[in-house]
Design an enzyme around this catalytic site. Structure first.
Site, short mmCIF file in Angstrom:
data_model
loop_
_atom_site.label_atom_id
_atom_site.label_comp_id
_atom_site.label_asym_id
_atom_site.label_seq_id
_atom_site.Cartn_x
_atom_site.Cartn_y
_atom_site.Cartn_z
N ASP A 92 47.35 44.99 37.50
CA ASP A 92 46.53 45.05 38.70
C ASP A 92 45.59 46.26 38.67
OD1 ASP A 92 47.53 42.77 39.83
OD2 ASP A 92 48.93 43.78 41.16
N ASP A 105 50.90 33.62 40.17
CA ASP A 105 51.35 34.99 40.44
C ASP A 105 52.83 35.01 40.77
OD1 ASP A 105 51.12 37.73 40.75
OD2 ASP A 105 49.47 37.62 42.18
N TRP A 133 54.26 49.47 37.86
CA TRP A 133 53.07 48.79 38.36
C TRP A 133 51.87 49.72 38.23
CZ3 TRP A 133 49.49 50.16 41.98
CH2 TRP A 133 48.56 49.18 42.32
#
Length: 743
Positions: free
Chosen positions: A550, A480, A201
């Protein structure tokens, strides 16, 4: 383009102007691989490519035509377990008697115009049968009754082959598929470097390269999603291959769940490539009369380097995997409120942000998380897709109408695969989550995964989301998915089908996407999974763009977007300008740099424009005018990577229009240099005979000059017309080239 079958030798040759793919029926009836690469001439005999030799410690197959035949040293099309081949198989089947042997022999074949659809799975497609031909080879195991349908599609204008396998139980007993790969390809040597993406991530799609060695090298996922860590894509390239020269093979799996991408080098330096659903935890019960369809895999060949390989994927996936209303429409410039407000918003604040966005030229306002149920933090509300009237008194319908009245489209965030314990849905259906009886259910982000292997769960979520889309003027959905699957078990499936849950879950996701995109074709869907956790070709079939990461920091995004471009077209890469200090890294980068990176993708903003200075607002307006003017080129032009951010201080890339008249070059320097050397950037893809004018300069240069000599990028060369101030750290420059010449 064509498919040649040579009856005498039972040999197949799939070919177009770029590639050839040759295989044969082996002496034992299995399928053998002879060649995949650049186009070669048609001929009646390719037997010289079939190599065999007597080796010690090798078992041999009993057959009449070649007594000393073994699969151990034979290149194959779909290697199976248990019959003289000791490499990892493409297919492993468990029989009722406990045996795992498979002996599938050639039975027949069929050649078809065009490309059949895959039932329930995303795949590339044709719009006209003249675009492709498909070969379907039928293999049959006469002992257990298992039939294999090996499918190969060759495209007229593309250097690629699409492959998949359909398995049919025509016997009388249950079979269990323990491994069913989409692709198996045996290459004659191991002189390759394996290139793949690796990360987590916030730093997805970082490129890794390793030379193949004897043994197994693989990447994959067993998380239930394709994952931030790895992507269902890899490249085998010759060691001297770079962006613009040399041979490379690209492998991509059109799938969004657990996957395996593997290269195995044996003792004779043969390389076996496998790609498909990860066999770890996979066990599909195939009852008599039942069928199983593997996902589709695509292999691409390039003899002109990695850029050419990527361009082949971009063209195929951009035009024949993505589909629907938005496939050929440039993405609207959006503003998403998430980093502007997080959960702290009401209707008045949202409209104030939207009004400023409209003033700046934004076309789409997106309301992110926090609008539904009891969702005022990430502890509650998921699963209750009903508007919270305390936050939005007039509902989504009223807010969407107000945004529309401003002259913008309205978009909405959802996470339909998840549920919070604090939700009406969970209180009513606690058995609808994926969890294992008797064991604690792990949470991530205070949420559980709904059991999409159950049709009634998918039906319920479809009803709620479809109701929203029918009632409100919603033009965009951000879908999402913020956690992977743990404790994988479905309360509705018997014990001998629990190995099917991961795959059935993804089929449920595809089913919901299919229903919503079919009923609401005007809606632009963007997929997301905490950023790039499910950025894969399967998602691209339903959602033409994906939130890439992100992490919106401009310096980190150079690497993320560079790595993503190896397989995926710019049109699919969601890229936004966010506030500084950056919310993920705390880094401060210039506003213009953030925009100059983000414009090579689907452009937008992730901040509250009301918090910018007057000068910054003027800069934003100019950025939006620029993107609107050039977004067709930025999103659909031919993309070239020029400088690799993983290898130095510079990043550079460019897009070129189809007629080669227009080009935009992005040049980025992470850290400033004291007394920097002179520098040039050699461009690509231009017409050598066109004369190009550079925006901001009266000078013009022929395409051959810009490609052979290079574009001057030295600070001293640019100060006069490009940027009067000295560039600091995180410097960025865009060069716009235009030619009036004609071909």
């Amino acid at each position: 383009m064509g498919i040649q079958f040579i009856e005498k030798s039972k040999t197949f040759h799939l070919y177009n102007d770029s590639v050839s793919y040759i295989m044969e029926v082996l002496p034992n009836g299995h399928m053998g691989q002879l060649y995949f690469g650049g186009r070669i001439h048609l001929r009646e005999d390719y037997s010289y490519l079939s190599e065999t030799i007597l080796r010690s410690m090798t078992a041999y197959v009993e057959n009449d035509s070649q007594p000393l035949f073994t699969l151990a040293n034979t290149k194959q099309e779909y290697g199976v377990y248990g019959t003289t081949d000791f490499r990892q198989p493409a297919l492993e089947v468990l029989h009722e008697n406990g045996s795992r042997l498979t002996d599938a022999k050639y039975e027949s074949h069929q050649i078809m115009k065009g490309k059949p659809k895959l039932q329930g799975l995303p795949a590339v497609y044709t719009e006209d049968d003249s675009e492709a031909e498909t070969l379907e080879i039928t293999l049959k195991d006469s002992v257990c009754g298992l039939t294999l349908k090996l499918s190969y599609t060759i495209f007229r204008d593309r250097s690629c082959i699409a492959r998949s396998v359909r398995l049919i139980n025509e016997g009388s007993q249950n079979l269990h598929l323990l491994s069913a790969m989409s692709l198996c390809l045996d290459l004659p040597d191991s002189g390759y470097d394996m290139v793949h993406s690796s990360g987590c991530w916030g730093r997805e799609f970082h490129l890794k390269t390793r030379h193949l060695e004897p043994g197994i090298q693989s990447v994959g996922s067993r998380r239930g999603n394709s994952s931030h860590e790895h992507n269902p894509f890899m490249v085998l390239k010759r060691p001297r291959t770079d962006e613009f020269q040399g041979e490379a093979l690209g492998f991509s799996l059109i799938y969004s769940g657990n996957f395996l991408a593997q290269a195995e080098v044996d003792a004779q330096q043969v390389t076996r490539v496998l790609m498909g659903i990860h066999p770890g935890g996979f066990d599909w019960k195939l009852e008599p009369g039942a069928q199983f369809q593997t996902p589709e895999a695509v292999i691409v060949y390039s003899d002109s380097g990695l850029n050419k390989l990527s361009q082949e994927f971009h063209q195929l996936y951009g035009k024949r995997l993505a589909r629907g209303t938005w496939r050929d429409r440039p993405s609207p410039i959006l503003l998403n409120n998430w980093e502007a407000t997080y959960f702290d918003f009401n209707e008045e604040r949202l409209l104030k942000i939207a009004a400023k966005a409209k003033e700046c030229g934004v076309e789409l306002f997106v309301l992110d998380d926090g609008w539904f149920g009891a969702r005022r933090s990430d502890n509650a509300g998921l699963g209750d897709w009903v508007v919270n009237r305390d936050v939005l008194p007039d509902g989504i319908t009223g807010l969407a109408q107000r945004v529309e009245d401003m002259g913008m489209m309205f978009g909405l965030w959802i996470e339909p695969e998840m549920v919070n314990e604090d939700s009406d849905l969970y209180r009513e259906h606690p058995d609808w989550i994926i969890s294992t009886p008797g064991y604690p259910a792990s949470k991530a982000r205070h949420q559980w995964v709904l059991d999409y292997s159950r049709p009634e769960v998918v039906d319920h979520i479809h009803q709620m989301i479809a109701k929203l889309l029918r009632e409100a003027k919603i033009s965009y959905i951000k879908w999402d998915m913020n956690r992977s699957i743990t404790e994988c078990y479905s309360s509705e499936l018997p014990a001998d089908r629990q190995g099917e849950v991961f795959h059935r879950y993804i089929l449920g996701v595809y089913s919901l996407y299919e229903r919503l995109t079919s009923e609401f074709p005007h809606v632009l869907f963007e997929s997301c999974a905490s950023g790039g956790g499910r950025f894969d070709p399967g998602m691209l079939h339903y959602a033409p763009q994906c939130w890439t990461s992100d992490d919106s920091d401009a310096a980190e995004r150079m690497k993320i977007q560079y790595g993503t471009s190896y397989c995926y077209p710019l049109r699919s890469i969601g890229a936004h300008v966010s506030a500084v200090p950056n919310h993920q890294l705390g880094r401060v980068t210039p506003l213009q740099t953030r925009a100059d990176v983000a414009c090579f993708g689907t452009f937008g903003y992730e901040l509250d424009l009301n918090k910018l200075s007057a000068q910054e607002i003027e800069d934003v307006k100019k950025q939006i005018v620029f993107v609107k003017k050039y977004r067709n080129l930025l999103q659909y032009g031919t993309f070239y990577r020029l400088e690799n951010p993983f290898e130095g201080n510079l990043t550079a890339w460019m897009v070129v229009s189809e007629d080669k008249k227009d080009a935009i070059v992005g040049w980025y320097r992470t850290l400033n240099m004291a007394n920097a050397p002179f520098s040039r950037l050699r461009l690509k893809g231009l017409s050598p005979d066109f004369s190009y004018t550079l925006d901001g300069s009266r000078a013009s240069h022929y395409g051959d000059e810009l490609m052979q000599i290079g574009l001057l990028t030295s600070d001293t060369a640019l100060d006069e017309f490009q940027r009067p101030e000295k560039g600091g750290d995180f410097d960025a420059r865009l060069f716009i080239l235009h030619s009036e010449d004609k071909q």
